[in-house]
Write an enzyme that holds these catalytic residues in place. Structure first.
Site, PDB file in Angstrom:
ATOM      1  N   ASP A 211       1.162  -7.737   2.179  1.00 55.61           N
ATOM      2  CA  ASP A 211       1.276  -6.298   1.950  1.00 55.61           C
ATOM      3  C   ASP A 211       2.744  -5.884   1.812  1.00 55.61           C
ATOM      4  O   ASP A 211       3.336  -5.311   2.724  1.00 55.61           O
ATOM      5  CB  ASP A 211       0.605  -5.552   3.113  1.00 55.61           C
ATOM      6  CG  ASP A 211       0.350  -4.086   2.800  1.00 55.61           C
ATOM      7  OD1 ASP A 211       0.891  -3.594   1.795  1.00 55.61           O
ATOM      8  OD2 ASP A 211      -0.399  -3.445   3.555  1.00 55.61           O
TER       9      ASP A 211
ATOM     10  N   HIS B 217       0.823  -1.213   0.000  1.00 59.30           N
ATOM     11  CA  HIS B 217       0.000   0.000   0.000  1.00 59.30           C
ATOM     12  C   HIS B 217       0.857   1.264   0.000  1.00 59.30           C
ATOM     13  O   HIS B 217       0.373   2.329  -0.388  1.00 59.30           O
ATOM     14  CB  HIS B 217      -1.006  -0.007   1.162  1.00 59.30           C
ATOM     15  CG  HIS B 217      -0.470   0.276   2.515  1.00 59.30           C
ATOM     16  ND1 HIS B 217      -0.187  -0.710   3.443  1.00 59.30           N
ATOM     17  CD2 HIS B 217      -0.180   1.448   3.143  1.00 59.30           C
ATOM     18  CE1 HIS B 217       0.236  -0.160   4.557  1.00 59.30           C
ATOM     19  NE2 HIS B 217       0.256   1.144   4.406  1.00 59.30           N
TER      20      HIS B 217
ATOM     21  N   SER C 215       4.024   2.328   8.387  1.00 59.42           N
ATOM     22  CA  SER C 215       3.761   1.350   7.338  1.00 59.42           C
ATOM     23  C   SER C 215       5.043   1.053   6.579  1.00 59.42           C
ATOM     24  O   SER C 215       5.717   1.959   6.081  1.00 59.42           O
ATOM     25  CB  SER C 215       2.708   1.893   6.360  1.00 59.42           C
ATOM     26  OG  SER C 215       1.457   1.984   6.979  1.00 59.42           O
TER      27      SER C 215
END
Length: 716
Positions: free
Chosen positions: A222, A86, A651
Site C-alpha cells: 500500500d 489508497h 494513513s
C-alpha cells in the site's frame, strides 16, 4: 479557566511514569517534558530537538499533510513524497483512462519530465505550534453563555492569527484541544504543485481489496509516490513548467536493516479524529445511530456499484475511488460496533461515570461546577437521537447516496441569477457548471445511479419517520404512487442532470422554468433544505453536549491528577510510539508480527480480482530475485505490525526506528480493535505497516524505477 490548564499541565509533567508506552497521540512541542524519557528507555536514540524544532531542521520537517486527509513523508532531498496507495488512489484514478489505466497497470516516471501533474492535490508542512491557552482563557469570563464564549474565542483567535501572519505567507489557525480546554496556534506552509511519480498496480497496492481491509495477516504493498515542486525561489507556487523539485529542510533516511520483534517504532502523522473521552450516551449514539446509518445504506449502494463495476471496465475505473472511500468506513463501522460490544466499552464508561459522580458529590465546590454535567449530557443525547438518525440517513441516502442530487445542487447559483435576470451572473454560473460537469460526468454512470436512487430512497422512506421526509417525497407518493424505482426511471429518462448531453444543451440556453421543474434538482434542493431544517433542531442539544463534554473532561483531569492525558485526534501533527510485536486475537491463535511474499502466493486466486498476482511478481518470487531487500533469513518481507496508536489520517505515516530512519509505512488498523477510535485496547490494538524493504523491492526489482532508489538515502 487558567486553573484547568494548570491542572492539565501538572498532570502531564508530574506523572509520566503511569502512561502506557503504546497509547497516546502526543503533541510534538510537549514530548520533551512528557515522553522522551520513556521513549529513550525503549531504545530511541534521537533527542526531542531532533524530532521537533522551530529553529533547526528536524524530523517534523519531513512529514506532510498529503491532500486533505492523509499523511506523507519526504524521502529524498528532491521533494520525493511517499504515502499510501489508497491515499493517492483518487488522483491515480483521475489520471487514469481505459487507454492508460494506472490503477490496473501501475505507473512509473523514469525522469522528472515523465511525472504527471495532479491538479488539486497539495502537500502541507507544519512550521510551528504555539500554546495560546493562556491568551484565550484570559478573555473568558465566568457566567458566559456558550455563544458568548465561542464569539470571544473567535475574536481573540483572529487577533492572534493576524499578528502571527505578519511577514510570512503561512496558513495559520487556532486549534482547540480537550473539547475547548486548551488552544494552540498552528502555522502551515502549503504547496500546490504536486506531481504523480509512481505506484504499483492495484493488484499489489490494494492486494486483498475489501476482503483484507482492516485484517491481519496482510500482504498489501500500500504505497504510492509523488513529488513536491516549488517556484525558483523555493517557495510554494502554482503549477508551472519552470517550477523545480522542492528541497526540504529534512528528509527521512531509508533503512534496509529490517524489522525485529520488540524493535522501537515511532509514527509521526496527522490522525484525523478520535473520541476517547466520549460518555456512554455518546457511544450509544455512535453505535446505534451514526454507525448504523453508515452500515445499512452503504451496504446496499456498494452491492449495486460492485455489480456494475465488474460488468464494465469503464465503470470500474469511474467508481474505483468512490467504492474504496465508501467501503472503508462502512467496514470500519461494522468492526467498531463489534469491538465496542466485545470489549464491553459501554460498561467501562458507565463505571467511570459512577466514579465521577461519587467524586463530584464528595465536595460542594465540585457539585456546583460539575454536578449537572452527566445528567445534562444524558438529556441532550436523548433529545438529539431522532434528529441525528434522520440527518445521518438523509446524508447517506440522498446527499451522498444519490450522486445526481448532490451534483444538481451546483445549479443553485444559476437559479438565483436567472431569477434576478442578471446576464453577467448567468454567464458566470454557466461557466462554473460547465467546469463542474467535466469533473462529475467523467466519473458518473447514470444507469448505476438510477439503481442506487431507487433503492436508497425506499430505504429512507421505510426507516425514517414521515415528518423528516424531504418535500419531493410528496411528488413520489402522488405522481408515482410511492414507487421509488419509477421515480428514478423518470429521472434517468428526463432529468437534465443525469445525461451529459442534456446537461450541456441546457447550459447553452438555460431556462429558470426548466431548472425548477427538473426532478433531480427538486430532489437535491428539498433534501438539502430538510437536512438544514433538522440540523437546526439539533442546536439546543448540540450546545449542551459541547459545553458538558468540555466540563466533563476538565473534571476528569482534576479527578485523575495522577494520569497523563493526551488530546483526542483532530488532524494536527501527533507522535505515537510503541514496539514491533505479534498478538493473540482469540483463544488458541497467535499472529506473528510479519508477513512475507509467500503469503501472497498462498492467497493467489486468478478468478478473484482481489487476489490476482502479477506475472512479474510471481517470476521474481520463483527465482527468489529479491536483491538487497531480502531479510537476512532469506525471505522477502511484506508487512509487519506494531502497537502504535493511530487512526484515520495516519494513513501514509512513516514508521521510524530508534535511529530516526524510515523502516515502514503505516496503512491500516486491525479488525479486532476497530473500537480504537473510542477506546484504545492495549492488548489487541495494532498498527499494520508495509515493510519499507517491500516498497523498495517493488520500485527496483518489479518496476525497474532505479532512478527513484538512487535519490534516496539508504541505510544498510
Amino acid at each position: 479557566m487558567r486553573r484547568i490548564a494548570a491542572i492539565w499541565l501538572i498532570a502531564c509533567l508530574g506523572f509520566v511514569q503511569f502512561a502506557k508506552a503504546d497509547e497516546g497521540m502526543w503533541l510534538l512541542p510537549l514530548i520533551n517534558k512528557l515522553n522522551m524519557e520513556k521513549m529513550q528507555e525503549m531504545g530511541l536514540q534521537l533527542s526531542a530537538e531532533e524530532i521537533y524544532s522551530i529553529n533547526n531542521s528536524s524530523l517534523k520537517d519531513a512529514i506532510v499533510i498529503f491532500g486533505r486527509g492523509c499523511t506523507g513523508e519526504l524521502i529524498s532531498d528532491q521533494g520525493l513524497v511517499l504515502t499510501n496507495h489508497h491515499c493517492g488512489y483518487g488522483k491515480i484514478q483521475e489520471l487514469s483512462s481505459v487507454e492508460n489505466n494506472y490503477l490496473k497497470d501501475g505507473f512509473w516516471a523514469k525522469s522528472f519530465d515523465e511525472e504527471l501533474p495532479a491538479p488539486g492535490l497539495s502537500v502541507t508542512f507544519l512550521k510551528y505550534m504555539t500554546d495560546v491557552t493562556a491568551d484565550i482563557n484570559a478573555e473568558l469570563k465566568e457566567g458566559m453563555t456558550e455563544a458568548e464564549r465561542a464569539a470571544k474565542i473567535k475574536e481573540v483567535s483572529a487577533k492572534l492569527i493576524e499578528e502571527a501572519q505578519k511577514g510570512n505567507a503561512y496558513q495559520i489557525r487556532v486549534q482547540d484541544y480537550f473539547e475547548g480546554n486548551q488552544f494552540y496556534l498552528i502555522a502551515y506552509e502549503k504547496f500546490e504543485d504536486v506531481r504523480f511519480v509512481g505506484a504499483p498496480p492495484s493488484s499489489i497496492g490494494k492486494f486483498g481489496f475489501d476482503t483484507d481491509n482492516w485484517m491481519w495477516p496482510r500482504h498489501t504493498g500500500d504505497f504510492s509516490m509523488f513529488r513536491v515542486y516549488c517556484g525558483p525561489d523555493g517557495k510554494p507556487a502554482k503549477y508551472s513548467k519552470n517550477n523545480k523539485p522542492y528541497k526540504p529542510a529534512h528528509h527521512l533516511p531509508v533503512s534496509l536493516k529490517g524489522v525485529q520483534k520488540d524493535d522501537f517504532a515511532m509514527t509521526v502523522g496527522f490522525p484525523g479524529s478520535t473520541e476517547r473521552y466520549l460518555t456512554s450516551w455518546g457511544i450509544t449514539e455512535r453505535m446505534d445511530i451514526i454507525n448504523h446509518a453508515r452500515i445499512k445504506p452503504r451496504g446496499i449502494k456498494q452491492d449495486i456499484w460492485q455489480k456494475d463495476m465488474r460488468a464494465n471496465e469503464k465503470v470500474n475505473i469511474q467508481y474505483a475511488s468512490k467504492f474504496a472511500g465508501s467501503s472503508n468506513y462502512w467496514k470500519n463501522s461494522i468492526g467498531m460496533n463489534r469491538g465496542l460490544e466485545n470489549l464491553n466499552v459501554l460498561g467501562q464508561k458507565r463505571e467511570l461515570e459512577k466514579e465521577f459522580t461519587n467524586w463530584v458529590n464528595a465536595d460542594k465546590a465540585r457539585q456546583a461546577k460539575y454536578g449537572n454535567v452527566l445528567s445534562e449530557l444524558e438529556k441532550a443525547y436523548e433529545q438529539r437521537a431522532p434528529f441525528m438518525s434522520a440527518t445521518s440517513f438523509l446524508a447517506e441516502c440522498q446527499l451522498r447516496g444519490a450522486e445526481v442530487f448532490y451534483f444538481a445542487l451546483n445549479a443553485k447559483g444559476l437559479e438565483k441569477a436567472l431569477e434576478e435576470e442578471n446576464q453577467e451572473k448567468i454567464n458566470a454560473a454557466v461557466e462554473a457548471l460547465k467546469e463542474a460537469g467535466k469533473s462529475f460526468y467523467k466519473n458518473y454512470y447514470a444507469e448505476t445511479d438510477r439503481k442506487v436512487i431507487g433503492a436508497l430512497l425506499k430505504l429512507y422512506n421505510d426507516d425514517i419517520e414521515t415528518k423528516y421526509h424531504p418535500s419531493f417525497y410528496n411528488t413520489v407518493n402522488k405522481k408515482f404512487k410511492g414507487d421509488f424505482q419509477k421515480f428514478a426511471d423518470e429521472l434517468y429518462n428526463k432529468s437534465i442532470f443525469m445525461d451529459e448531453a442534456r446537461f450541456n444543451a441546457f447550459l447553452e440556453k438555460p431556462s429558470l422554468k426548466v431548472l425548477q421543474k427538473d426532478l433531480a434538482y427538486q430532489a437535491g434542493v428539498s433534501s438539502l433544505d430538510k437536512y438544514k431544517e433538522i440540523k437546526q433542531m439539533e442546536q439546543e442539544s448540540l450546545i449542551s453536549i459541547n459545553k458538558n463534554n468540555r466540563l466533563f473532561i476538565a473534571g476528569l483531569m482534576e479527578m485523575k491528577a495522577d494520569k497523563v492525558f493526551y488530546p483526542d485526534a483532530n488532524f494536527t501533527m501527533r507522535l505515537s510510539y510503541g514496539k514491533v510485536g505479534d498478538y493473540e486475537p482469540k483463544d488458541g491463535v497467535v499472529y506473528k508480527h510479519y508477513t512475507t511474499v509467500e503469503g501472497i502466493m498462498e492467497k493467489e486466486d486468478p478468478d478473484n480480482f482481489e487476489f490476482v498476482v502479477p506475472a512479474k511478481l510471481k517470476e521474481l518470487w520463483k527465482n527468489k530475485d529479491y536483491g538487497q531487500y531480502a531479510d537476512e533469513a532469506g525471505y522477502m518481507p511484506v508487512c509487519f505490525t506494531t502497537d502504535n496508536d493511530i487512526t484515520g489520517g495516519n494513513s501514509g505515516s512513516p514508521v521510524i526506528n530508534a535511529e530516526g530512519h524510515l523502516f515502514g509505512l503505516a496503512f491500516d488498523g486491525n479488525w479486532e480493535a476497530m473500537s480504537g477510535d473510542i477506546a484504545f485496547e492495549n492488548e489487541l490494538q495494532k498498527c499494520i505497516n508495509v515493510d519499507i524493504r517491500y516498497v523498495l523491492f517493488i520500485i527496483d526489482k518489479y518496476a525497474g524505477a532505479t532512478n527513484l532508489i538512487d535519490e534516496m538515502t539508504l541505510i544498510k
